[in-house]
Design a protein around this motif. Sequence first.
Motif, PDB file in Angstrom:
ATOM      1  N   VAL A 241       0.833  -1.197   0.000  1.00 55.38           N
ATOM      2  CA  VAL A 241       0.000   0.000   0.000  1.00 55.38           C
ATOM      3  C   VAL A 241       0.867   1.246   0.000  1.00 55.38           C
ATOM      4  CG1 VAL A 241      -1.932   1.110   1.180  1.00 55.38           C
ATOM      5  CG2 VAL A 241      -1.665  -1.352   1.319  1.00 55.38           C
ATOM      6  N   LEU A 242       2.139   1.075   0.350  1.00 57.96           N
ATOM      7  CA  LEU A 242       3.073   2.192   0.384  1.00 57.96           C
ATOM      8  C   LEU A 242       3.359   2.746  -1.010  1.00 57.96           C
ATOM      9  CD1 LEU A 242       5.051   3.757   2.328  1.00 57.96           C
ATOM     10  CD2 LEU A 242       6.767   2.047   1.700  1.00 57.96           C
ATOM     11  N   LEU A 243       3.267   1.903  -2.031  1.00 57.45           N
ATOM     12  CA  LEU A 243       3.658   2.283  -3.392  1.00 57.45           C
ATOM     13  C   LEU A 243       2.963   3.560  -3.874  1.00 57.45           C
ATOM     14  CD1 LEU A 243       5.278   1.600  -5.954  1.00 57.45           C
ATOM     15  CD2 LEU A 243       3.347   0.205  -6.692  1.00 57.45           C
ATOM     16  N   PRO A 244       1.617   3.628  -3.880  1.00 59.22           N
ATOM     17  CA  PRO A 244       0.980   4.852  -4.388  1.00 59.22           C
ATOM     18  C   PRO A 244       1.281   6.081  -3.537  1.00 59.22           C
ATOM     19  CG  PRO A 244      -0.650   3.368  -3.417  1.00 59.22           C
ATOM     20  CD  PRO A 244       0.621   2.604  -3.522  1.00 59.22           C
ATOM     21  N   LEU A 245       1.403   5.910  -2.214  1.00 54.66           N
ATOM     22  CA  LEU A 245       1.697   7.047  -1.349  1.00 54.66           C
ATOM     23  C   LEU A 245       3.079   7.634  -1.643  1.00 54.66           C
ATOM     24  CD1 LEU A 245       0.325   5.902   2.133  1.00 54.66           C
ATOM     25  CD2 LEU A 245      -0.449   7.866   0.804  1.00 54.66           C
ATOM     26  N   VAL A 250       7.283  11.334  -4.133  1.00 58.79           N
ATOM     27  CA  VAL A 250       8.619  11.532  -4.711  1.00 58.79           C
ATOM     28  C   VAL A 250       8.649  11.600  -6.234  1.00 58.79           C
ATOM     29  CG1 VAL A 250       9.670  10.413  -2.716  1.00 58.79           C
ATOM     30  CG2 VAL A 250       9.196   9.047  -4.746  1.00 58.79           C
ATOM     31  N   VAL A 251       7.692  10.968  -6.920  1.00 59.31           N
ATOM     32  CA  VAL A 251       7.708  10.985  -8.389  1.00 59.31           C
ATOM     33  C   VAL A 251       7.001  12.231  -8.914  1.00 59.31           C
ATOM     34  CG1 VAL A 251       6.991   9.785 -10.494  1.00 59.31           C
ATOM     35  CG2 VAL A 251       7.864   8.477  -8.541  1.00 59.31           C
ATOM     36  N   SER A 252       5.841  12.531  -8.348  1.00 58.60           N
ATOM     37  CA  SER A 252       5.087  13.692  -8.824  1.00 58.60           C
ATOM     38  C   SER A 252       5.808  15.005  -8.520  1.00 58.60           C
ATOM     39  CB  SER A 252       3.694  13.709  -8.190  1.00 58.60           C
ATOM     40  OG  SER A 252       3.787  13.839  -6.790  1.00 58.60           O
ATOM     41  N   THR A 253       6.708  14.981  -7.541  1.00 55.01           N
ATOM     42  CA  THR A 253       7.499  16.177  -7.210  1.00 55.01           C
ATOM     43  C   THR A 253       8.834  16.216  -7.955  1.00 55.01           C
ATOM     44  OG1 THR A 253       8.397  14.989  -5.289  1.00 55.01           O
ATOM     45  CG2 THR A 253       6.497  16.413  -4.902  1.00 55.01           C
ATOM     46  N   ASP A 254       9.091  15.205  -8.793  1.00 55.59           N
ATOM     47  CA  ASP A 254      10.330  15.103  -9.581  1.00 55.59           C
ATOM     48  C   ASP A 254      11.573  14.914  -8.720  1.00 55.59           C
ATOM     49  OD1 ASP A 254       9.034  15.349 -12.057  1.00 55.59           O
ATOM     50  OD2 ASP A 254       9.021  17.525 -11.902  1.00 55.59           O
ATOM     51  N   TRP A 255      11.404  14.394  -7.517  1.00 58.50           N
ATOM     52  CA  TRP A 255      12.569  14.061  -6.705  1.00 58.50           C
ATOM     53  C   TRP A 255      13.267  12.817  -7.256  1.00 58.50           C
ATOM     54  CZ3 TRP A 255      10.125  14.478  -1.105  1.00 58.50           C
ATOM     55  CH2 TRP A 255       9.856  15.824  -0.828  1.00 58.50           C
ATOM     56  N   VAL A 256      12.465  11.870  -7.774  1.00 61.58           N
ATOM     57  CA  VAL A 256      12.986  10.615  -8.316  1.00 61.58           C
ATOM     58  C   VAL A 256      12.246  10.336  -9.619  1.00 61.58           C
ATOM     59  CG1 VAL A 256      13.189   8.119  -7.945  1.00 61.58           C
ATOM     60  CG2 VAL A 256      13.532   9.686  -6.031  1.00 61.58           C
ATOM     61  N   SER A 257      12.970   9.842 -10.637  1.00 65.50           N
ATOM     62  CA  SER A 257      12.307   9.505 -11.892  1.00 65.50           C
ATOM     63  C   SER A 257      11.439   8.262 -11.718  1.00 65.50           C
ATOM     64  CB  SER A 257      13.343   9.251 -12.989  1.00 65.50           C
ATOM     65  OG  SER A 257      14.056   8.052 -12.738  1.00 65.50           O
ATOM     66  N   LYS A 258      10.425   8.131 -12.546  1.00 64.73           N
ATOM     67  CA  LYS A 258       9.517   6.992 -12.414  1.00 64.73           C
ATOM     68  C   LYS A 258      10.234   5.680 -12.692  1.00 64.73           C
ATOM     69  CE  LYS A 258       4.820   5.563 -13.356  1.00 64.73           C
ATOM     70  NZ  LYS A 258       3.494   5.962 -13.873  1.00 64.73           N
ATOM     71  N   SER A 259      11.157   5.668 -13.645  1.00 59.10           N
ATOM     72  CA  SER A 259      11.887   4.437 -13.966  1.00 59.10           C
ATOM     73  C   SER A 259      12.756   3.994 -12.794  1.00 59.10           C
ATOM     74  CB  SER A 259      12.742   4.630 -15.223  1.00 59.10           C
ATOM     75  OG  SER A 259      13.695   5.663 -15.020  1.00 59.10           O
ATOM     76  N   TYR A 281      16.513   3.510  -0.396  1.00 61.57           N
ATOM     77  CA  TYR A 281      16.883   3.580  -1.814  1.00 61.57           C
ATOM     78  C   TYR A 281      16.437   4.907  -2.423  1.00 61.57           C
ATOM     79  CZ  TYR A 281      16.173   2.806  -6.842  1.00 61.57           C
ATOM     80  OH  TYR A 281      16.151   2.941  -8.208  1.00 61.57           O
ATOM     81  N   ILE A 282      15.214   5.319  -2.140  1.00 63.53           N
ATOM     82  CA  ILE A 282      14.682   6.554  -2.721  1.00 63.53           C
ATOM     83  C   ILE A 282      15.551   7.751  -2.325  1.00 63.53           C
ATOM     84  CG2 ILE A 282      12.734   8.165  -2.695  1.00 63.53           C
ATOM     85  CD1 ILE A 282      10.885   5.785  -2.450  1.00 63.53           C
ATOM     86  N   GLY A 283      15.904   7.813  -1.040  1.00 67.96           N
ATOM     87  CA  GLY A 283      16.755   8.908  -0.593  1.00 67.96           C
ATOM     88  C   GLY A 283      18.107   8.909  -1.276  1.00 67.96           C
ATOM     89  N   ALA A 284      18.640   7.727  -1.536  1.00 67.18           N
ATOM     90  CA  ALA A 284      19.966   7.617  -2.146  1.00 67.18           C
ATOM     91  C   ALA A 284      19.973   8.037  -3.611  1.00 67.18           C
ATOM     92  CB  ALA A 284      20.488   6.193  -2.001  1.00 67.18           C
ATOM     93  N   VAL A 285      18.862   7.806  -4.346  1.00 63.78           N
ATOM     94  CA  VAL A 285      18.863   8.070  -5.794  1.00 63.78           C
ATOM     95  C   VAL A 285      18.172   9.373  -6.174  1.00 63.78           C
ATOM     96  CG1 VAL A 285      18.939   5.604  -6.347  1.00 63.78           C
ATOM     97  CG2 VAL A 285      16.716   6.758  -6.203  1.00 63.78           C
ATOM     98  N   MET A 286      17.822  10.201  -5.207  1.00 66.75           N
ATOM     99  CA  MET A 286      17.171  11.468  -5.543  1.00 66.75           C
ATOM    100  C   MET A 286      18.029  12.271  -6.516  1.00 66.75           C
ATOM    101  SD  MET A 286      15.234  12.896  -2.165  1.00 66.75           S
ATOM    102  CE  MET A 286      13.823  12.000  -1.512  1.00 66.75           C
TER     103      MET A 286
END
Length: 393
Positions: A241-245, A250-259, A281-286
């Motif tokens: 359930v975390l995925l859409p949140l 992070v994706v809609s704000t362009d912090w991380v690319s969708k791919s 991981y998300i924090g590392a690849v921003m």
Amino acid sequence: MGKKLEIFLVYLKLGLTSFGGPVAHLGYFREEFIVKRKWLKEQGYADVVALCQFLPGPTSSQVGFVIGLLRGGISGGLIAWLAFTGPSVLLMFCFAYGVELFSGEAESGILHGLKIAAVAIVANAVWGMGNKLCIEKSTITIAFISAIAILLWQGALTQLVVIGVGGFIGWGLFLEKKNLGKTASSLSFKIDKKLSYICLATFISMLLLLPIIVVALDDKLLEIFSGFFRSGSLVFGGGHVLLPLLEETVVSTDWVSKSDFLAGYGFAQALPGPLFSFAAYIGAVMDDVPNGVVCGLWCLIAIFIPSFLLLIGILPFWENLRKKNWAQAVLKGTNASVVGLVLAALYDPVWVNAITEVKDFALALGLFCLLVFWKCPSWLVVLCAAVSGAYWF
């Protein structure tokens, strides 16, 4: 061996071997802490699982934190979380920096074998919990109806409704039975109630005020913390359930690319330990500073803090409540629903993602036999599954 060191080593082993997602983790925990080490009783374990299902956050990590807390106080709970989460976080950092693991044919076979191990682990959990918590026609029926409902109407909300309805039915069926509260297994949390009030107040304040403070200060680090804290506070039903949140954060704000986002999420599915390690991981690849390991740890802490605050805030009051006769009647129904929840998860997502041909089912049967009848430790079953997967698939 001191308690804290024992907690660290046991949870480190689980963090390295607990493949299969949150429901499989509950099976690993049951095998390790009830069957093998007898740190708590079956009923107490089911009560903890039922409570964590109701709270937002990662259910298996919360259950692990509570068991560590029971064993060694708040520091024991934090040590348990660190040891259980650490291995998957390190692997997520490796992946973020381009070390792509599990890419060859043998590695894919290992992953497939580990998925089959999860089938045996969860089946063993259903077998053991069912034998202890569903020994009457009424509780057996609640478990099966719960499983059917969850399979037909999948989603986090359905799980909450099913457990709630199970508790209501339990209250109606078992309230007249006397001394139910006296049979409740003791769970001593040893948390000062002043600390509990502080944690609850902190959780509510941070959830309400962080977005306002972010707007006022316009600070990127604080904005990241607020986004991950909000995700950890509002996700019911576990990591999926975390995925859409997080995607919205992070994706809609362009912090991380969708791919990059989807690649990391896919890799996180293959790792042992909690899916919430995906936050590191998300924090590392921003794309912009802050990023890297420090930012990954910042995101990881932000997404887990809501669970710690809620559990420390609620547990002392919940322990007193669960000893009441009416509360035990409710818990008897919710525990049967939890068995149904695990039974449903045995089919989807565990079975459907692992058993695709006869060889898969044959290996699952063999692993189940090792667990249930030969009483082999779960780490050995996981090792057998990995070796079999590399050779066979």
